[in-house]
Design an enzyme around this catalytic site. Structure first.
Site, mmCIF file in Angstrom:
data_model
loop_
_atom_site.group_PDB
_atom_site.id
_atom_site.type_symbol
_atom_site.label_atom_id
_atom_site.label_comp_id
_atom_site.label_asym_id
_atom_site.label_seq_id
_atom_site.Cartn_x
_atom_site.Cartn_y
_atom_site.Cartn_z
ATOM 1 N N HIS A 89 7.456 21.210 -43.854
ATOM 2 C CA HIS A 89 6.440 20.789 -44.843
ATOM 3 C C HIS A 89 5.382 19.882 -44.197
ATOM 4 O O HIS A 89 4.893 18.945 -44.826
ATOM 5 C CB HIS A 89 7.082 20.062 -46.028
ATOM 6 N N ASN A 114 10.472 22.955 -54.803
ATOM 7 C CA ASN A 114 9.670 24.028 -54.229
ATOM 8 C C ASN A 114 9.097 24.893 -55.345
ATOM 9 O O ASN A 114 9.483 24.750 -56.501
ATOM 10 C CB ASN A 114 10.539 24.914 -53.329
ATOM 11 N N TYR A 147 16.387 12.941 -45.859
ATOM 12 C CA TYR A 147 15.004 12.502 -46.120
ATOM 13 C C TYR A 147 14.755 11.057 -45.712
ATOM 14 O O TYR A 147 13.701 10.745 -45.154
ATOM 15 C CB TYR A 147 14.638 12.732 -47.592
HETATM 16 FE FE1 HDD Z 1 13.492 19.591 -47.577
HETATM 17 C C1 HDD Z 1 10.725 17.898 -46.605
HETATM 18 C C2 HDD Z 1 11.861 20.657 -50.400
HETATM 19 C C3 HDD Z 1 16.167 21.604 -48.373
HETATM 20 C C4 HDD Z 1 15.253 18.195 -45.107
HETATM 21 N N1 HDD Z 1 11.652 19.351 -48.345
HETATM 22 C C5 HDD Z 1 10.651 18.592 -47.798
HETATM 23 C C6 HDD Z 1 9.500 18.614 -48.658
HETATM 24 C C7 HDD Z 1 9.820 19.396 -49.724
HETATM 25 C C8 HDD Z 1 11.175 19.850 -49.528
HETATM 26 C C9 HDD Z 1 8.925 19.733 -50.893
HETATM 27 C C10 HDD Z 1 8.182 17.927 -48.381
HETATM 28 C C11 HDD Z 1 8.090 16.598 -49.056
HETATM 29 C C12 HDD Z 1 6.730 15.995 -48.807
HETATM 30 O O1 HDD Z 1 5.754 16.519 -49.353
HETATM 31 O O2 HDD Z 1 6.664 15.027 -48.046
HETATM 32 N N2 HDD Z 1 13.882 20.943 -49.042
HETATM 33 C C13 HDD Z 1 13.128 21.150 -50.167
HETATM 34 C C14 HDD Z 1 13.884 21.962 -51.093
HETATM 35 C C15 HDD Z 1 15.086 22.244 -50.516
HETATM 36 C C16 HDD Z 1 15.098 21.592 -49.233
HETATM 37 C C17 HDD Z 1 13.387 22.382 -52.453
HETATM 38 C C18 HDD Z 1 16.229 23.048 -51.049
HETATM 39 C C19 HDD Z 1 16.587 23.079 -52.268
HETATM 40 N N3 HDD Z 1 15.351 19.893 -46.853
HETATM 41 C C20 HDD Z 1 16.325 20.727 -47.337
HETATM 42 C C21 HDD Z 1 17.555 20.519 -46.616
HETATM 43 C C22 HDD Z 1 17.308 19.534 -45.697
HETATM 44 C C23 HDD Z 1 15.917 19.160 -45.862
HETATM 45 C C24 HDD Z 1 18.848 21.254 -46.873
HETATM 46 C C25 HDD Z 1 18.210 18.913 -44.677
HETATM 47 C C26 HDD Z 1 19.471 18.896 -44.713
HETATM 48 N N4 HDD Z 1 13.032 18.352 -46.063
HETATM 49 C C27 HDD Z 1 13.945 17.856 -45.190
HETATM 50 C C28 HDD Z 1 13.391 16.800 -44.260
HETATM 51 C C29 HDD Z 1 11.902 16.707 -44.759
HETATM 52 C C30 HDD Z 1 11.853 17.735 -45.870
HETATM 53 C C31 HDD Z 1 13.623 17.045 -42.813
HETATM 54 C C32 HDD Z 1 10.808 16.842 -43.719
HETATM 55 C C33 HDD Z 1 9.865 15.702 -43.937
HETATM 56 C C34 HDD Z 1 10.476 14.901 -44.952
HETATM 57 O O3 HDD Z 1 11.678 15.438 -45.315
HETATM 58 O O4 HDD Z 1 10.031 13.881 -45.427
HETATM 59 O O5 HDD Z 1 14.042 15.587 -44.438
#
Ligand code: HDD
Length: 755
Positions: free
Chosen positions: A128, A201, A415
């Site tokens: 993202h 999402n 996160y």
């Molecule tokens: Fe995630 C970012 C949505 C599964 C780890 N995720 C991130 C963002 C969204 C989602 C909208 C961007 C937020 C922003 O605008 O800053 N992610 C989802 C959804 C998931 C999902 C709807 C499943 C239902 N994500 C998921 C899993 C993991 C992560 C299973 C890790 C185990 N996601 C992250 C992250 C991020 C992220 C690495 C990257 C940057 C951040 O968090 O701030 O932690």
């Protein structure tokens, strides 16, 4: 002069509270907070002002504006200074020993400027990375007190400030907006009881069931590690290798290959919390809940060929669209709906509600509208707000709790953890965009970039020296739902998780014919980019379990012969409760039927019929659309009546894919000129190919014919999206607006395309 300088430095505008003359002696009221019992704390409603901001929330204003004002900087009428506030006399040259002599090490002004510049970048989000944000508010329609004690739902009409960030998943920070991809829909509610982040999402399911597989998924999806290609695209070997080996991703793949993954606008897509969460009420009773956002403007998408062309013509297409709509006062609005159900109900479903690859069909649990989200303010600074905002699924508030979804469990960790690197330490919650509107009191101290100046000598609990403060809130605070838990430690998944195809079939069978055709086209495109035949075959074998029709169509598009279905994990497939669900088609959410904010190209050149043009333009303005005059070049053109009009776009700088609809010019001379301009023919061709409405008044029908755009469909009926040969101007415009309200006219679409 010295006087002006003194006036300008009377106080530091970013630190008024600390440096203003009156405030210099004692900290002002409110800067240090004596604990108030939470139960009696007032709430933020339209009738009541926020104790924190003192402002009322109403459309057009925003309660987060108040607290952020303390850090907003406006340099109008100010001297240039260093970061230490020292006025800078000259900003053109470094300090040298003689004009041709060496630069001097003592030039602290140069060194500060360059050092800061050297460190301007922070790591982008691991997923993202590319996104766009906006401020707004959430307004609860009616109190949901009986089912949750979550602050935003406590009173009828209660307003809570929010910051929202939309994003793509796979591309880097500078990648294109219109990639085929899932879109993030992350909402930070600044509630009276702390921040609640609903990090969702635009697709209600996910690729995997357990967070253990998330790094694998992302490694497979991102550009391949040896050569870092392709950018912002899932159409490559490693992604399809992984997902074809992970049949649990099939349901999500159906959504990702559908038009959902190429939305027309962030303002025209749904959002979902994905996981099953809990609502918990004052009495401690819990119900399960799924969150849905649905846009007022309806759900609309692009066509793949269009999305590809937009990414060249305007890689910022969605960012620009969101920004311009908010600047124009066309505030994006979404309705929040909830599916609320009990554990007992959930236990009877053929699928597990802890499995994020499954939806709860609306036929089983209807979606109840509970409030609206309005985005009414663009950020002032992209980096400070949109880039530094830190969403986190662990940010919940009393009244909202987790379930044992194993994907959610990993997210609760990930996160906060990722922000430590991305934002450089444990104090990222103090960055203004992340700071709650609710007051923060605890014994956490220090760390990089600490902002709070915690007073007193007590930073521990229990204490007597500070009267026990800050004290525990007890039942007024967050109390985890006491779900009874019993079991052996093991690595594994529940039986129902092993059913991977029923809901993929449900999704496919719920689509309109055009949507189905687009899904076939998307699988064909993506798999045609896969270089290893065995991966393609494995994927098509999985699709055989979804729909024979889908799988054989995809196989035919790839020049493949017949394929056996891949073996299923479950010997006995549970019977699905629902085999078709209207809500899963984009057509189920047409919106309010208006054409507000749609962009329309009105082609112009010398000799255009000015009267007809003005009438069309006026009618489109009145309908809330955005008509743009597009010429062979920008600048003045003379109409048939001798009037001058200005084209603000050209066919070169704003090509056809950037518009939702096209109006061709009446006027013999204009038509003649455009008939020999290849760009005009291309404009018409693309509008036609992308199934957009075209209004061709008077003589301009010949431009349609020249581009091979027929008024008639193959079955001999009229194309409902082409308004040509209608004598009465008003009638023609009304029909055109009507055609635009239907967005795209997929009945015209042929695979392969006719033009
Ligand atoms: Fe995630 C970012 C949505 C599964 C780890 N995720 C991130 C963002 C969204 C989602 C909208 C961007 C937020 C922003 O605008 O800053 N992610 C989802 C959804 C998931 C999902 C709807 C499943 C239902 N994500 C998921 C899993 C993991 C992560 C299973 C890790 C185990 N996601 C992250 C992250 C991020 C992220 C690495 C990257 C940057 C951040 O968090 O701030 O932690």
């Amino acid at each position: 002069d010295a006087q002006a300088l003194a006036a300008a430095f009377d106080h530091n505008p970013t630190k008024a509270a600390e440096y203003g003359r009156e405030n210099a002696l004692a900290p002002p009221e409110g800067a240090h907070v004596t604990p108030t019992p939470l139960a009696g704390a007032s709430t933020l409603t339209e009738g009541q002002t926020s104790p924190k901001t003192g402002t009322q929330a109403a459309p057009g204003t925003n309660p987060t504006v108040g607290p952020l004002d303390r850090v907003r900087v406006d340099s109008g009428g100010q001297f240039l200074t260093t970061n230490q506030g020292v006025p800078v006399a000259q900003n053109q040259d470094s300090l040298k020993a003689g004009l041709r002599g060496p630069a001097l090490l003592k030039d602290f002004i140069l060194r500060e400027k360059i050092t800061h510049f050297d460190h301007e970048r922070i790591p982008e989000r691991i997923v993202h990375a590319r996104g766009s944000g906006a401020h707004g508010f959430f307004e609860c329609y009616r109190s949901l007190r009986d089912i949750t004690r979550a602050a935003p739902f406590q009173e009828d009409g209660k307003v809570t400030p929010v910051f929202v960030r939309f994003s793509t998943v796979q591309g880097e920070r500078g990648s294109k907006d219109t990639a085929r991809d899932v879109r993030g829909f992350a909402v930070k509610f600044y509630t009276d009881e702390g921040n609640w982040d609903l990090v969702g999402n635009n697709i209600p399911v996910f690729f995997i069931q357990d967070a253990m597989k998330f790094p694998d998924l992302v490694h497979a999806l991102k550009p391949e590690p040896h050569h870092q290609m392709p950018q912002a695209a899932s159409a490559h070997d490693t992604f399809w290798d992984f997902v074809s080996l992970m049949p649990e991703s099939t349901h999500m793949l159906l959504w990702a290959m559908s038009d959902r993954a190429i939305p027309r606008s962030y303002r025209m897509m749904q959002g979902f919390g994905v996981h099953t969460f809990r609502f918990v009420n004052e009495a401690g009773e819990s119900r399960l809940v799924k969150f849905h956002w649905t846009p007022r403007l309806g759900t609309h998408s692009l066509q793949w060929d269009e999305a590809v062309k937009i990414s060249g013509a305007d890689p910022d297409f969605h960012r620009r669209d969101l920004w311009e709509a908010i600047e124009a006062g066309e505030f994006p609005e979404y309705e929040l709906g909830v599916q609320v159900f009990t554990e007992e109900q959930a236990n009877k479903f053929s699928f597990d509600v802890l499995d994020s690859t499954k939806i709860v069909p609306e036929e089983l649990v209807p979606v109840e509208p509970v409030g609206r989200l309005v985005l009414n303010r663009n950020p002032d600074n992209f980096f400070a707000e949109t880039e530094q905002v830190a969403f986190c699924t662990a940010h919940v508030i009393p009244g909202i709790d987790f379930t044992n979804d194993p994907l959610l469990a990993g997210r609760i960790h990930s996160y906060v953890d990722t922000q430590l690197t991305r934002l450089g330490g444990p104090n990222f919650h103090e960055i203004p965009i992340n700071a709650p509107v609710a007051p923060v009191h605890n014994n956490q101290r220090d760390g990089f970039h600490r902002q709070a100046i915690n007073r007193g000598r007590v930073a521990y609990e229990p204490n007597s020296l500070a009267g026990g403060c800050p004290f525990q809130a007890g039942s007024a605070g967050f109390v985890s739902f006491p779900e009874p838990v019993r079991g052996e430690e093991l690595r594994g998944r529940p039986e129902k998780f092993a059913e991977h195809y029923n809901q993929a079939t449900l999704f496919y069978e719920s689509q309109s014919e055009a949507e189905k055709a687009h899904i076939v086209g998307a699988f064909r495109f993506e798999l045609s980019k896969v270089t290893v035949p065995a991966i393609r075959e494995r994927m098509v074998a999985n699709l055989m379990n979804v729909s024979r029709e889908l799988a054989t169509s995809v196989a035919a598009g790839l020049g493949m012969g017949s394929i056996e279905a891949s073996p299923r994990a479950l010997a006995r497939v549970p019977r699905p409760e629902v085999r078709q669900s209207a809500a899963l088609s984009l057509l189920a959410h047409p919106g309010d039927g208006s054409i507000r904010t749609r962009k329309i190209a009105l082609l112009v050149c010398d000799g255009v019929n000015g009267e007809s043009l003005a009438a069309t333009q006026q009618a489109l303005f009145e309908a809330g659309a955005v008509p743009r005059l597009v010429g062979p070049r920008i600048g003045p053109f003379v109409t048939a009546e001798g009037e001058t009009l200005q084209a603000d776009a050209s066919m070169e700088n704003e090509p056809a894919p950037l518009f939702d609809a096209l109006v061709l010019p009446d006027g013999e001379r204009a038509v003649k000129m455009l008939a020999v301009d290849g760009r005009a023919a291309e404009f018409v061709k693309e509008q036609y190919r992308h199934c957009k409405p075209i209004l061709a008044p008077g003589a301009s029908s010949t431009l349609l014919e020249g581009a091979g755009a027929s008024k008639m469909l193959e079955d001999g009926t009229r194309d409902p999206g082409i308004i040509a040969g209608v004598e009465d101007d008003d009638e023609a415009i009304a029909a055109f607006i009507d055609a635009m309200a239907q967005h795209r006219h997929w009945v015209r679409e042929k695979d392969p395309p006719l033009v």
